[in-house]
Design a protein around this motif. Structure first.
Motif, PDB file in Angstrom:
ATOM      1  N   MET A   1       0.842  -1.170   0.000  1.00 33.26           N
ATOM      2  CA  MET A   1       0.000   0.000   0.000  1.00 33.26           C
ATOM      3  C   MET A   1       0.892   1.239   0.000  1.00 33.26           C
ATOM      4  SD  MET A   1      -2.949   0.762   2.664  1.00 33.26           S
ATOM      5  CE  MET A   1      -3.367   2.382   3.129  1.00 33.26           C
ATOM      6  N   SER A   2       0.588   2.147  -0.880  1.00 30.77           N
ATOM      7  CA  SER A   2       1.371   3.369  -1.003  1.00 30.77           C
ATOM      8  C   SER A   2       0.464   4.578  -0.780  1.00 30.77           C
ATOM      9  CB  SER A   2       1.999   3.433  -2.398  1.00 30.77           C
ATOM     10  OG  SER A   2       2.615   4.672  -2.575  1.00 30.77           O
ATOM     11  N   MET A   3       0.923   5.474   0.056  1.00 32.38           N
ATOM     12  CA  MET A   3       0.152   6.683   0.322  1.00 32.38           C
ATOM     13  C   MET A   3       1.049   7.887   0.062  1.00 32.38           C
ATOM     14  SD  MET A   3      -1.789   5.538   3.788  1.00 32.38           S
ATOM     15  CE  MET A   3      -2.854   6.935   3.898  1.00 32.38           C
ATOM     16  N   ASN A   4       0.555   8.797  -0.703  1.00 34.46           N
ATOM     17  CA  ASN A   4       1.307  10.011  -0.970  1.00 34.46           C
ATOM     18  C   ASN A   4       0.771  11.147  -0.104  1.00 34.46           C
ATOM     19  OD1 ASN A   4       2.921   8.900  -3.012  1.00 34.46           O
ATOM     20  ND2 ASN A   4       1.287   9.179  -4.513  1.00 34.46           N
ATOM     21  N   PHE A   5       1.674  11.802   0.575  1.00 34.96           N
ATOM     22  CA  PHE A   5       1.309  12.952   1.383  1.00 34.96           C
ATOM     23  C   PHE A   5       1.984  14.173   0.790  1.00 34.96           C
ATOM     24  CE2 PHE A   5       0.803   9.468   4.350  1.00 34.96           C
ATOM     25  CZ  PHE A   5      -0.393   9.787   4.965  1.00 34.96           C
ATOM     26  N   ALA A   6       1.242  15.192   0.672  1.00 33.68           N
ATOM     27  CA  ALA A   6       1.807  16.443   0.168  1.00 33.68           C
ATOM     28  C   ALA A   6       1.274  17.590   1.014  1.00 33.68           C
ATOM     29  CB  ALA A   6       1.433  16.657  -1.291  1.00 33.68           C
ATOM     30  N   HIS A   7       2.171  18.445   1.391  1.00 40.62           N
ATOM     31  CA  HIS A   7       1.767  19.638   2.128  1.00 40.62           C
ATOM     32  C   HIS A   7       2.185  20.836   1.295  1.00 40.62           C
ATOM     33  CE1 HIS A   7       0.905  22.424   5.311  1.00 40.62           C
ATOM     34  NE2 HIS A   7       2.115  22.917   5.210  1.00 40.62           N
ATOM     35  N   LYS A   8       1.209  21.474   0.721  1.00 41.21           N
ATOM     36  CA  LYS A   8       1.476  22.671  -0.065  1.00 41.21           C
ATOM     37  C   LYS A   8       0.859  23.845   0.684  1.00 41.21           C
ATOM     38  CE  LYS A   8       0.982  24.683  -4.603  1.00 41.21           C
ATOM     39  NZ  LYS A   8       0.396  24.558  -5.928  1.00 41.21           N
ATOM     40  N   PRO A   9       1.675  24.659   1.319  1.00 40.31           N
ATOM     41  CA  PRO A   9       1.120  25.757   2.098  1.00 40.31           C
ATOM     42  C   PRO A   9       0.437  26.784   1.201  1.00 40.31           C
ATOM     43  CG  PRO A   9       3.492  25.969   1.928  1.00 40.31           C
ATOM     44  CD  PRO A   9       3.121  24.640   1.312  1.00 40.31           C
ATOM     45  N   ASN A  10      -0.588  27.377   1.713  1.00 43.13           N
ATOM     46  CA  ASN A  10      -1.290  28.409   0.983  1.00 43.13           C
ATOM     47  C   ASN A  10      -0.725  29.761   1.420  1.00 43.13           C
ATOM     48  OD1 ASN A  10      -3.035  30.198  -0.218  1.00 43.13           O
ATOM     49  ND2 ASN A  10      -4.849  28.959   0.212  1.00 43.13           N
ATOM     50  N   TYR A  11       0.333  30.186   0.743  1.00 41.80           N
ATOM     51  CA  TYR A  11       1.012  31.427   1.097  1.00 41.80           C
ATOM     52  C   TYR A  11       0.067  32.623   1.060  1.00 41.80           C
ATOM     53  CZ  TYR A  11       5.706  29.322   0.787  1.00 41.80           C
ATOM     54  OH  TYR A  11       6.830  28.578   0.994  1.00 41.80           O
ATOM     55  N   PHE A  12      -0.841  32.649   0.078  1.00 40.03           N
ATOM     56  CA  PHE A  12      -1.743  33.788  -0.038  1.00 40.03           C
ATOM     57  C   PHE A  12      -2.722  33.861   1.125  1.00 40.03           C
ATOM     58  CE2 PHE A  12      -0.036  33.925  -4.249  1.00 40.03           C
ATOM     59  CZ  PHE A  12      -0.020  35.277  -4.533  1.00 40.03           C
ATOM     60  N   LEU A  13      -3.188  32.725   1.609  1.00 43.22           N
ATOM     61  CA  LEU A  13      -4.065  32.719   2.774  1.00 43.22           C
ATOM     62  C   LEU A  13      -3.324  33.259   3.993  1.00 43.22           C
ATOM     63  CD1 LEU A  13      -6.627  31.989   4.373  1.00 43.22           C
ATOM     64  CD2 LEU A  13      -5.650  29.711   4.657  1.00 43.22           C
ATOM     65  N   PHE A  14      -2.119  32.778   4.221  1.00 40.80           N
ATOM     66  CA  PHE A  14      -1.351  33.229   5.380  1.00 40.80           C
ATOM     67  C   PHE A  14      -0.957  34.699   5.253  1.00 40.80           C
ATOM     68  CE2 PHE A  14      -0.269  28.574   5.896  1.00 40.80           C
ATOM     69  CZ  PHE A  14      -1.118  28.392   6.968  1.00 40.80           C
ATOM     70  N   ALA A  15      -0.657  35.155   4.034  1.00 39.30           N
ATOM     71  CA  ALA A  15      -0.355  36.573   3.820  1.00 39.30           C
ATOM     72  C   ALA A  15      -1.584  37.415   4.144  1.00 39.30           C
ATOM     73  CB  ALA A  15       0.104  36.807   2.387  1.00 39.30           C
ATOM     74  N   GLN A  16      -2.764  36.951   3.734  1.00 46.71           N
ATOM     75  CA  GLN A  16      -4.010  37.656   4.032  1.00 46.71           C
ATOM     76  C   GLN A  16      -4.243  37.710   5.544  1.00 46.71           C
ATOM     77  OE1 GLN A  16      -6.007  39.219   1.937  1.00 46.71           O
ATOM     78  NE2 GLN A  16      -7.770  39.604   3.217  1.00 46.71           N
ATOM     79  N   LEU A  17      -4.031  36.595   6.221  1.00 43.89           N
ATOM     80  CA  LEU A  17      -4.183  36.569   7.678  1.00 43.89           C
ATOM     81  C   LEU A  17      -3.224  37.552   8.342  1.00 43.89           C
ATOM     82  CD1 LEU A  17      -4.513  32.724   8.334  1.00 43.89           C
ATOM     83  CD2 LEU A  17      -6.297  34.451   8.663  1.00 43.89           C
ATOM     84  N   LEU A  18      -1.998  37.576   7.870  1.00 43.19           N
ATOM     85  CA  LEU A  18      -0.993  38.469   8.444  1.00 43.19           C
ATOM     86  C   LEU A  18      -1.353  39.931   8.205  1.00 43.19           C
ATOM     87  CD1 LEU A  18       1.669  38.712   9.940  1.00 43.19           C
ATOM     88  CD2 LEU A  18       2.839  38.574   7.747  1.00 43.19           C
ATOM     89  N   ILE A  19      -1.798  40.262   7.002  1.00 47.13           N
ATOM     90  CA  ILE A  19      -2.166  41.649   6.696  1.00 47.13           C
ATOM     91  C   ILE A  19      -3.376  42.080   7.523  1.00 47.13           C
ATOM     92  CG2 ILE A  19      -3.211  43.103   4.893  1.00 47.13           C
ATOM     93  CD1 ILE A  19      -0.155  42.955   4.773  1.00 47.13           C
ATOM     94  N   ARG A  20      -4.335  41.201   7.707  1.00 44.64           N
ATOM     95  CA  ARG A  20      -5.496  41.551   8.549  1.00 44.64           C
ATOM     96  C   ARG A  20      -5.073  41.737   9.999  1.00 44.64           C
ATOM     97  NH1 ARG A  20      -8.201  44.043   5.015  1.00 44.64           N
ATOM     98  NH2 ARG A  20      -8.652  42.740   3.220  1.00 44.64           N
ATOM     99  N   HIS A  21      -4.087  40.959  10.446  1.00 47.13           N
ATOM    100  CA  HIS A  21      -3.533  41.112  11.791  1.00 47.13           C
ATOM    101  C   HIS A  21      -2.845  42.480  11.908  1.00 47.13           C
ATOM    102  CE1 HIS A  21      -2.065  39.689  15.655  1.00 47.13           C
ATOM    103  NE2 HIS A  21      -0.827  39.986  15.297  1.00 47.13           N
ATOM    104  N   VAL A  22      -2.084  42.838  10.890  1.00 50.04           N
ATOM    105  CA  VAL A  22      -1.413  44.140  10.845  1.00 50.04           C
ATOM    106  C   VAL A  22      -2.452  45.262  10.848  1.00 50.04           C
ATOM    107  CG1 VAL A  22      -0.075  45.671   9.328  1.00 50.04           C
ATOM    108  CG2 VAL A  22       0.738  43.348   9.792  1.00 50.04           C
ATOM    109  N   GLU A  23      -3.508  45.099  10.069  1.00 52.61           N
ATOM    110  CA  GLU A  23      -4.571  46.107  10.014  1.00 52.61           C
ATOM    111  C   GLU A  23      -5.189  46.317  11.398  1.00 52.61           C
ATOM    112  OE1 GLU A  23      -8.354  47.052   7.130  1.00 52.61           O
ATOM    113  OE2 GLU A  23      -8.008  44.967   7.693  1.00 52.61           O
ATOM    114  N   GLY A  24      -5.448  45.228  12.108  1.00 56.51           N
ATOM    115  CA  GLY A  24      -5.980  45.328  13.469  1.00 56.51           C
ATOM    116  C   GLY A  24      -5.005  46.019  14.404  1.00 56.51           C
ATOM    117  N   TYR A  25      -3.727  45.720  14.239  1.00 54.21           N
ATOM    118  CA  TYR A  25      -2.691  46.355  15.055  1.00 54.21           C
ATOM    119  C   TYR A  25      -2.681  47.867  14.819  1.00 54.21           C
ATOM    120  CZ  TYR A  25       1.870  47.518  16.965  1.00 54.21           C
ATOM    121  OH  TYR A  25       2.888  48.094  17.685  1.00 54.21           O
ATOM    122  N   ILE A  26      -2.786  48.272  13.559  1.00 54.68           N
ATOM    123  CA  ILE A  26      -2.770  49.693  13.217  1.00 54.68           C
ATOM    124  C   ILE A  26      -3.982  50.407  13.830  1.00 54.68           C
ATOM    125  CG2 ILE A  26      -3.001  51.323  11.288  1.00 54.68           C
ATOM    126  CD1 ILE A  26      -1.259  49.286   9.655  1.00 54.68           C
TER     127      ILE A  26
END
Length: 118
Positions: A1-26
């Motif tokens: 049995m073979s299982m392929n695992f792939a983790h492809k981060p969603n950079y745009f989602l995390f960038a959006q989260l970070l910018i919204r965090h920055v916006e709240g900070y401002i």
């Protein structure tokens, strides 16, 4: 049995989260011209995704620093520069003064076009 695992981060989602965090900070700190975030807070913001908080953080920040705000001088980037300080476990962000003022004046954040990035 073979299982392929792939983790492809969603950079745009995390960038959006970070910018919204920055916006709240401002909004909470209207006199701030820069910010220092503890990387543990960024880890929590990214829903405990360790890879995104460590190895992939620079790539995420490369997208986050493409977010702009419409100013009287045209679209200006919100983040003028950033530095990841691994020794102090912190993220230092300097804001663009024109973009910062536009955000304070109620202007909306303009996200980068995700189709232009690979």
């Amino acid at each position: 049995m073979s299982m392929n695992f792939a983790h492809k981060p969603n950079y745009f989602l995390f960038a959006q989260l970070l910018i919204r965090h920055v916006e709240g900070y401002i909004k909470k700190h209207p006199d701030a011209n820069n910010a220092i975030f503890d990387l543990r807070d960024i880890y929590e913001l990214f829903r405990q995704d360790l890879a995104s908080t460590t190895t992939n953080l620079d790539g995420i920040l490369n997208i986050a620093d493409e977010y702009t705000v419409d100013t009287i001088n045209g679209d200006q980037k919100i983040i003028s520069q950033y530095k990841i300080d691994a020794e102090q476990n912190s993220l230092l962000i300097d804001f663009n003064a024109d973009a910062l003022q536009a955000l304070r004046d109620g202007k909306q954040i303009i996200a980068p076009d995700a189709t232009l990035h690979q």
